[in-house]
Scaffold this active site. Structure first.
Site, PDB file in Angstrom:
ATOM      1  N   GLY A  35      40.852  30.209  38.813  1.00 20.48           N
ATOM      2  CA  GLY A  35      39.442  30.414  39.120  1.00 20.48           C
ATOM      3  C   GLY A  35      38.918  31.586  38.325  1.00 20.48           C
ATOM      4  O   GLY A  35      39.553  32.049  37.356  1.00 20.48           O
ATOM      5  N   GLY A  36      37.751  32.090  38.731  1.00 17.16           N
ATOM      6  CA  GLY A  36      37.118  33.144  37.978  1.00 17.16           C
ATOM      7  C   GLY A  36      37.893  34.450  37.957  1.00 17.16           C
ATOM      8  O   GLY A  36      37.753  35.258  37.033  1.00 17.16           O
ATOM      9  N   MET A  37      38.731  34.670  38.974  1.00 18.86           N
ATOM     10  CA  MET A  37      39.445  35.936  39.054  1.00 18.86           C
ATOM     11  C   MET A  37      40.874  35.857  38.540  1.00 18.86           C
ATOM     12  O   MET A  37      41.558  36.870  38.459  1.00 18.86           O
ATOM     13  CB  MET A  37      39.474  36.426  40.510  1.00 18.86           C
ATOM     14  N   GLY A  38      41.368  34.686  38.200  1.00 19.06           N
ATOM     15  CA  GLY A  38      42.735  34.614  37.707  1.00 19.06           C
ATOM     16  C   GLY A  38      43.395  33.285  37.971  1.00 19.06           C
ATOM     17  O   GLY A  38      42.739  32.263  38.160  1.00 19.06           O
ATOM     18  N   VAL A  40      46.755  31.119  39.987  1.00 16.54           N
ATOM     19  CA  VAL A  40      47.775  31.074  41.039  1.00 16.54           C
ATOM     20  C   VAL A  40      48.956  30.262  40.521  1.00 16.54           C
ATOM     21  O   VAL A  40      48.788  29.143  40.017  1.00 16.54           O
ATOM     22  CB  VAL A  40      47.224  30.452  42.340  1.00 16.54           C
ATOM     23  N   LYS A  55      49.621  35.187  42.842  1.00 13.35           N
ATOM     24  CA  LYS A  55      48.241  35.207  42.367  1.00 13.35           C
ATOM     25  C   LYS A  55      48.128  36.272  41.278  1.00 13.35           C
ATOM     26  O   LYS A  55      48.335  37.460  41.523  1.00 13.35           O
ATOM     27  CB  LYS A  55      47.274  35.524  43.500  1.00 13.35           C
ATOM     28  N   ASP A 151      34.547  35.018  52.590  1.00 17.03           N
ATOM     29  CA  ASP A 151      34.530  33.849  51.699  1.00 17.03           C
ATOM     30  C   ASP A 151      35.208  32.654  52.371  1.00 17.03           C
ATOM     31  O   ASP A 151      36.054  31.989  51.780  1.00 17.03           O
ATOM     32  CB  ASP A 151      35.206  34.174  50.376  1.00 17.03           C
TER      33      ASP A 151
END
Length: 513
Positions: A35-38, A40, A55, A151
Site C-alpha cells: 500500500g501507500g506506506m509499504g 507486507v 510489515k 482506520d
C-alpha cells in the site's frame, strides 16, 4: 539429529524462497500485499521457527522527517503491545534495517472482509453481526487503553474460514493521551469510512471508530459502500450530509448499523448497546424482523425507505387543515422521508434505543385537531415555516400565524414532517386504523429526537433550543377528507422552540443536500 529428506527439502525450499533476511533473524519469503506506506511480507522467524507477517514501512516522500516517522512506528508497537484481545493482531517485534523499519506481527492467513464481500456479495445478517461483535470487542479493548484505531475499514479486518476475526493495522492508531504527532497536515484514515467529526477537522474519538465500524458493517450487509462517490470531495460531502438507506439489513442489525452511523458523536449509539444489538442479530436461524413500521403502517411499503435521511422538504408549508387543499401536499413532501424515518438507528418503545429515557431537550408532546391541545389549527401553504405564537395547550394555530423566519421574531420553527402511514397508495393511507395516542407519541418523539440531534439543526444554535412533537388526535386521524382528491391527515410535526422564555431570530436549521 539429522533432518529427514522431507524436512531437508522444506528447509531448502524456504531458504531458496527467502528474498532477504531482516536484522539477521526474519527471512522474507513472499509478498502478501502493498500500500501507500509499504509492503507486507510473509516471513519466518528463523530463531524460533514460526511464520510471521512482516510489515516493511518506508518514509513517505515529504510526509515528515525521519525522527517523527520513527516515533510513529514505535507508537504502533507500543499500541499493539498494550492490547490484549483475541480479535487484535499481536505485534511481536520492531526492527530497523537500512532505510526501512519492519514491524513483525502475528501471521493471519485469511481473506479480508473486503475480499470476502467482493467474492461472495452481501453476507448473511448473522455473519455480519458476528464479525461486528468481534471487531467491537477489539475496539473496546483499545478504547479502554486510551487508543483510537482511526482506520477501521473492511481491508483491515481479516475473517478466517472458522469465523474468527482479526482487526489489524493499529499503525495509525493514536493514544488519546499522547501529544498529536502530525503528518504534514495529512488526514490519516480512509475517506469512505471516516466519521463526520473527523471530516469536519475534529480529533478522532472512540465514537469515531464506532462510526467507521457502522460503515464497514453496512458494506458487509449491503454489498456496497455507504458513502463512496465519484470523487473524494463528493464522498466527504455525503458523509457530512447524507444517510444511506438499508435494503437488506433489518431488525437488530439495522438498528446497530444506523445507530453507529448517527452523525453527531454525542448521539451515537454506545458500544455496549451496539454489542447487545449485534449479539441479538448474530443468532443463525432466528427470523430477523423487517424494517420498523410506523404506527398503522405496512412493513413492505416502508422497506425501501428504512434509514433514509430525516430531511424536511424545502417548502414545508403545506398543511393538515381539514378544508385546505394543501393537506395532500403535507403527505407528499413528507413521503420522501417516510415514516420509517423511525429511524436513524431504530427505537424500541418509541425512544432512540441508545438514548436517555427522556431527552433533556424535549418539551411536552401536544396533540392537534379536533379534541386536541391545539384544536384549531392550519398550516399555511406558502414557504413560511415559522410561527409567531407559542405552541401550548389551548392555543390556536391559524394561517396568519405562519411567518418568514428571517423577517420577524417567532416562537417556533417547523423542522420535520413525518407521515405516520407509508404512502404505498392513497387507499392504503385512508384505510389505516388509528394506532393509539401512546404509539403515535412514541413514534413522533423518536423521530423528532433523532432529527434534532442531526446536522438538520445548526450546531451552534442547538444548546439554546428545545423541541416538541405534535401528533393528530384520534378524531383528526379518522376525519374524512373534505375533497375526494385529498388524503387523511396522518402526519407528526416537529418544532424547535427557544430553551428559555425568549423568541427565535432567523432560521436555526440548515438544508441537507
Amino acid at each position: 539429529m539429522t533432518e529427514n529428506p522431507e524436512q531437508q527439502t522444506d528447509s531448502s525450499t524456504r531458504a531458496h524462497a527467502a528474498l532477504r533476511t531482516v536484522a539477521g533473524r526474519y527471512a522474507l519469503l513472499e509478498e502478501l500485499g502493498r500500500g501507500g506506506m509499504g509492503v507486507v511480507w510473509r516471513g519466518e522467524d528463523t530463531v524460533i521457527g514460526r511464520h510471521v507477517a512482516v510489515k516493511e514501512l518506508r518514509l513517505p516522500d515529504g510526509a515528515e522527517d525521519a525522527g517523527v516517522f520513527s516515533e510513529r512506528i514505535l507508537r504502533e508497537v507500543r499500541t499493539g503491545g498494550r492490547l490484549n484481545d483475541p480479535a487484535v493482531v499481536t505485534v511481536f517485534d520492531v526492527v530497523a534495517d537500512g532505510d526501512a523499519t519492519f514491524i513483525v506481527m502475528e501471521l493471519v492467513e485469511a481473506p479480508t472482509l473486503s475480499d470476502l464481500v467482493d467474492r461472495r456479495g452481501p453476507l448473511p445478517a448473522h455473519e455480519v453481526a458476528r464479525i461486528g461483535e468481534q471487531v467491537l470487542s477489539a475496539l473496546e479493548a483499545a478504547h479502554r487503553a486510551g487508543i483510537v484505531h482511526r482506520d477501521v475499514k473492511p481491508g483491515n479486518i481479516m475473517v478466517a474460514p472458522n469465523g474468527r476475526v482479526k482487526l489489524t493495522d493499529f499503525g495509525i492508531a493514536q493514544a488519546v493521551d499522547d501529544p498529536r504527532i502530525t503528518t504534514s497536515g495529512m488526514l490519516v484514515g480512509s475517506p469512505a469510512f471516516m466519521a463526520p467529526e473527523r471530516v469536519a477537522g475534529q480529533e478522532a474519538l472512540a465514537a469515531s471508530d464506532l462510526w467507521s465500524l457502522g460503515a464497514t458493517l453496512y458494506f458487509a450487509a449491503e454489498g456496497m459502500l455507504p458513502f463512496q462517490r465519484s470523487t473524494t470531495a463528493a464522498t466527504l460531502h455525503a458523509i457530512m450530509h447524507e444517510m444511506p438507506p438499508l435494503a437488506r439489513a433489518h431488525g437488530p442489525l439495522a438498528q446497530a448499523i444506523m445507530g453507529m452511523l448517527t452523525a453527531a458523536p454525542e448521539a451515537r449509539i454506545p458500544a455496549g448497546q451496539a454489542r447487545g444489538l449485534l449479539t441479538a442479530a448474530a443468532q443463525p436461524g432466528v427470523a430477523q424482523p423487517g424494517p420498523p413500521t410506523p404506527p398503522g403502517g405496512d412493513a413492505q411499503a416502508t422497506a425501501m425507505h428504512y434509514g433514509g435521511p430525516p430531511t424536511l422538504a424545502a417548502t414545508p408549508g403545506p398543511g393538515p387543515a381539514s378544508a385546505n387543499p394543501t393537506r395532500r401536499k403535507l403527505l407528499i413532501v413528507g413521503g420522501a422521508v417516510a415514516a420509517v424515518a423511525l429511524l436513524v438507528g431504530g427505537f424500541f418503545a418509541g425512544k432512540p434505543f441508545w438514548g436517555p429515557a427522556v431527552d433533556d431537550a424535549m418539551a411536552e408532546t401536544l396533540t392537534y385537531g379536533r379534541g386536541g391541545d391545539i384544536a384549531n389549527y392550519d398550516i399555511d401553504g406558502s414557504s413560511n415555516y415559522c410561527v409567531n405564537t407559542p405552541l401550548a395547550s389551548g392555543r390556536a394555530l391559524a394561517s396568519s400565524n405562519w411567518v418568514d423566519c428571517e423577517d420577524e421574531a417567532h416562537d417556533a420553527q417547523l423542522f420535520e414532517i413525518a407521515p405516520a402511514v407509508p404512502e404505498s397508495s392513497d387507499s392504503d393511507a385512508a384505510a389505516a386504523t388509528y394506532p393509539g395516542e401512546d404509539r403515535l407519541r412514541a413514534f413522533a418523539e423518536a423521530k423528532c429526537t433523532a432529527t434534532f440531534h442531526t446536522n438538520r439543526v445548526q450546531d451552534d444554535e442547538r444548546p439554546g433550543l428545545r423541541f416538541l412533537a405534535l401528533v393528530p388526535t384520534e378524531d383528526e386521524w379518522n376525519q374524512e377528507p373534505a375533497d375526494d382528491f385529498d388524503s387523511p391527515v396522518r402526519s407528526v410535526l416537529c418544532f424547535l422552540v427557544p430553551a428559555d422564555s425568549g423568541r427565535l431570530e432567523g432560521t436555526v436549521t440548515r438544508g441537507v443536500a
